[in-house]
Write an enzyme that holds these catalytic residues in place. Structure first.
Site, PDB file in Angstrom:
ATOM      1  N   ARG A  80      22.671  53.270  69.148  1.00 39.97           N
ATOM      2  CA  ARG A  80      21.943  54.417  68.630  1.00 39.97           C
ATOM      3  C   ARG A  80      20.602  54.098  67.983  1.00 39.97           C
ATOM      4  NH1 ARG A  80      27.619  56.578  66.361  1.00 39.97           N
ATOM      5  NH2 ARG A  80      27.916  54.326  66.491  1.00 39.97           N
ATOM      6  N   ARG A 115      22.342  47.580  62.348  1.00 40.21           N
ATOM      7  CA  ARG A 115      21.613  48.724  61.802  1.00 40.21           C
ATOM      8  C   ARG A 115      20.277  48.310  61.199  1.00 40.21           C
ATOM      9  NH1 ARG A 115      24.489  50.950  64.584  1.00 40.21           N
ATOM     10  NH2 ARG A 115      25.802  52.772  64.274  1.00 40.21           N
ATOM     11  N   LYS A 120      24.401  47.331  78.314  1.00 44.06           N
ATOM     12  CA  LYS A 120      25.852  47.440  78.129  1.00 44.06           C
ATOM     13  C   LYS A 120      26.315  48.847  78.515  1.00 44.06           C
ATOM     14  CE  LYS A 120      28.117  48.026  74.133  1.00 44.06           C
ATOM     15  NZ  LYS A 120      29.214  48.959  74.421  1.00 44.06           N
ATOM     16  N   ASP A 135      31.479  46.986  79.238  1.00 41.97           N
ATOM     17  CA  ASP A 135      32.297  46.997  78.022  1.00 41.97           C
ATOM     18  C   ASP A 135      33.554  47.841  78.260  1.00 41.97           C
ATOM     19  OD1 ASP A 135      33.066  46.541  75.442  1.00 41.97           O
ATOM     20  OD2 ASP A 135      31.572  47.858  74.522  1.00 41.97           O
ATOM     21  N   LEU A 136      34.454  47.309  79.079  1.00 45.06           N
ATOM     22  CA  LEU A 136      35.681  48.056  79.404  1.00 45.06           C
ATOM     23  C   LEU A 136      36.736  47.918  78.314  1.00 45.06           C
ATOM     24  CD1 LEU A 136      36.406  47.451  83.201  1.00 45.06           C
ATOM     25  CD2 LEU A 136      35.295  49.390  82.107  1.00 45.06           C
ATOM     26  N   LYS A 137      36.572  46.919  77.482  1.00 46.53           N
ATOM     27  CA  LYS A 137      37.542  46.646  76.403  1.00 46.53           C
ATOM     28  C   LYS A 137      38.974  46.750  76.921  1.00 46.53           C
ATOM     29  CE  LYS A 137      34.818  47.751  72.323  1.00 46.53           C
ATOM     30  NZ  LYS A 137      33.695  48.540  72.848  1.00 46.53           N
ATOM     31  N   ASN A 166      49.155  41.622  83.940  1.00 46.27           N
ATOM     32  CA  ASN A 166      48.960  41.989  85.345  1.00 46.27           C
ATOM     33  C   ASN A 166      47.918  43.097  85.509  1.00 46.27           C
ATOM     34  OD1 ASN A 166      49.716  41.717  88.174  1.00 46.27           O
ATOM     35  ND2 ASN A 166      50.473  43.816  87.922  1.00 46.27           N
TER      36      ASN A 166
HETATM   37  O1  C5P Z   1      25.318  52.906  68.372  1.00 45.33           O
HETATM   38  P1  C5P Z   1      25.881  51.588  67.956  1.00 45.33           P
HETATM   39  O2  C5P Z   1      24.821  50.530  67.775  1.00 45.33           O
HETATM   40  O3  C5P Z   1      26.812  51.680  66.777  1.00 45.33           O
HETATM   41  O4  C5P Z   1      26.748  51.160  69.217  1.00 45.33           O
HETATM   42  C1  C5P Z   1      27.548  50.035  69.228  1.00 45.33           C
HETATM   43  C2  C5P Z   1      28.078  49.807  70.608  1.00 45.33           C
HETATM   44  O5  C5P Z   1      28.837  48.609  70.590  1.00 45.33           O
HETATM   45  C3  C5P Z   1      28.984  50.893  71.147  1.00 45.33           C
HETATM   46  O6  C5P Z   1      28.728  50.987  72.544  1.00 45.33           O
HETATM   47  C4  C5P Z   1      30.379  50.366  70.904  1.00 45.33           C
HETATM   48  O7  C5P Z   1      31.286  50.790  71.895  1.00 45.33           O
HETATM   49  C5  C5P Z   1      30.172  48.864  70.992  1.00 45.33           C
HETATM   50  N1  C5P Z   1      31.084  48.037  70.198  1.00 45.33           N
HETATM   51  C6  C5P Z   1      31.193  48.135  68.829  1.00 45.33           C
HETATM   52  N2  C5P Z   1      32.064  47.347  68.143  1.00 45.33           N
HETATM   53  C7  C5P Z   1      32.790  46.448  68.769  1.00 45.33           C
HETATM   54  C8  C5P Z   1      32.681  46.295  70.139  1.00 45.33           C
HETATM   55  C9  C5P Z   1      31.796  47.118  70.827  1.00 45.33           C
HETATM   56  O8  C5P Z   1      30.497  48.959  68.237  1.00 45.33           O
HETATM   57  N3  C5P Z   1      33.580  45.644  68.080  1.00 45.33           N
END
Ligand code: C5P
Length: 224
Positions: free
Chosen positions: A204, A175, A35, A61-63, A69
């Site tokens: 992480r 986690r 990602k 993951d551009l969100k 448009n």
């Molecule tokens: O380091 P960690 O596991 O918290 O990273 C989570 C990743 O998922 C990040 O890249 C974050 O941008 C993405 N993300 C998120 N929550 C969302 C959508 C995407 O944490 N709802």
């Protein structure tokens, strides 16, 4: 374990670090996707690096969160990258979701529901009246209406989302330890899969420290 897909969040601007992440997470017992988010894709060499990746599952993951448009144009602009997944905030609205879906073609369009970094207190602060669970359920209905290919929610809402949304469910906020960082709605990898998630996003907990060791810890945790 090959059915349990893990998207490794490659959150860095450092190409060597990204190469290291890919090297140390490939060829494991796990099905891995990569990602790339706002940090890497906006970095000087990030986009070019992704354009050259071969035989990898790629998640952009551009969100997207813009008018219909602009969402459409952004999707057309990223098509050359041949990514497998692309995210758009469900709160961009039904029209934007439908417009995006019209042009996304073979890219799996992923609707992002309420971010895992937000809790009920934060939602109230923004001005939402519904609590997290009700909002995510509501957004799952929108994702279904727009015929999106996947949805992002926290592992805590998977069971609710599953009742409405029958396609791929992807959960960040994962986690293996008690260190939540900026995440509020967290869950362990194992519990996320038990709840019914199809794929997890892990950043992480894999990419910080000894990556190989972290992957082994994850494999051990999942096979317990
Ligand atoms: O380091 P960690 O596991 O918290 O990273 C989570 C990743 O998922 C990040 O890249 C974050 O941008 C993405 N993300 C998120 N929550 C969302 C959508 C995407 O944490 N709802």
């Amino acid at each position: 374990m090959k059915n349990n897909k893990i998207f490794v969040a490659c959150d860095s601007t450092n190409i060597s670090q990204i190469k290291k992440i890919i090297k140390h997470t490939s060829n494991t017992k796990l099905k891995i996707g990569y990602k790339f988010g706002l940090e890497f894709l906006n970095s000087k060499h990030g986009r070019n690096f992704v354009s050259k990746l071969k035989k990898k599952i790629i998640f952009a993951d551009l969100k997207l969160h813009d008018i219909p448009n602009t969402c459409m144009s952004a999707i057309k602009a990223i098509k050359d990258l041949k990514v497998n997944y692309l995210t758009i905030h469900i709160s961009a609205g039904l029209q934007a979701l439908k417009a995006a879906k019209k042009v996304s073609g073979s890219i799996r369009l992923v609707g992002v529901s309420i971010l895992t970094s937000l809790d009920n207190k934060a939602l109230k602060e923004i001005g939402f009246n519904k609590d997290v669970k009700k909002l995510v359920l509501h957004q799952a209905k929108l994702a279904k209406k727009a015929n999106l290919d996947a949805i992002v929610c926290s592992a805590q809402e998977v069971k609710i989302v599953k009742k409405i949304f029958k396609k791929e469910i992807i959960t960040p906020g994962i986690r293996l330890n008690n260190k939540n960082n900026d995440q509020k709605r967290v869950q362990t990898p194992k519990q996320a899969f038990i709840n019914g998630a199809h794929s997890l996003v892990i950043g992480r907990n894999i990419t910080k420290g000894d990556i190989k060791k972290n992957i082994q810890t994850l494999i051990d945790h999942l096979s317990q």
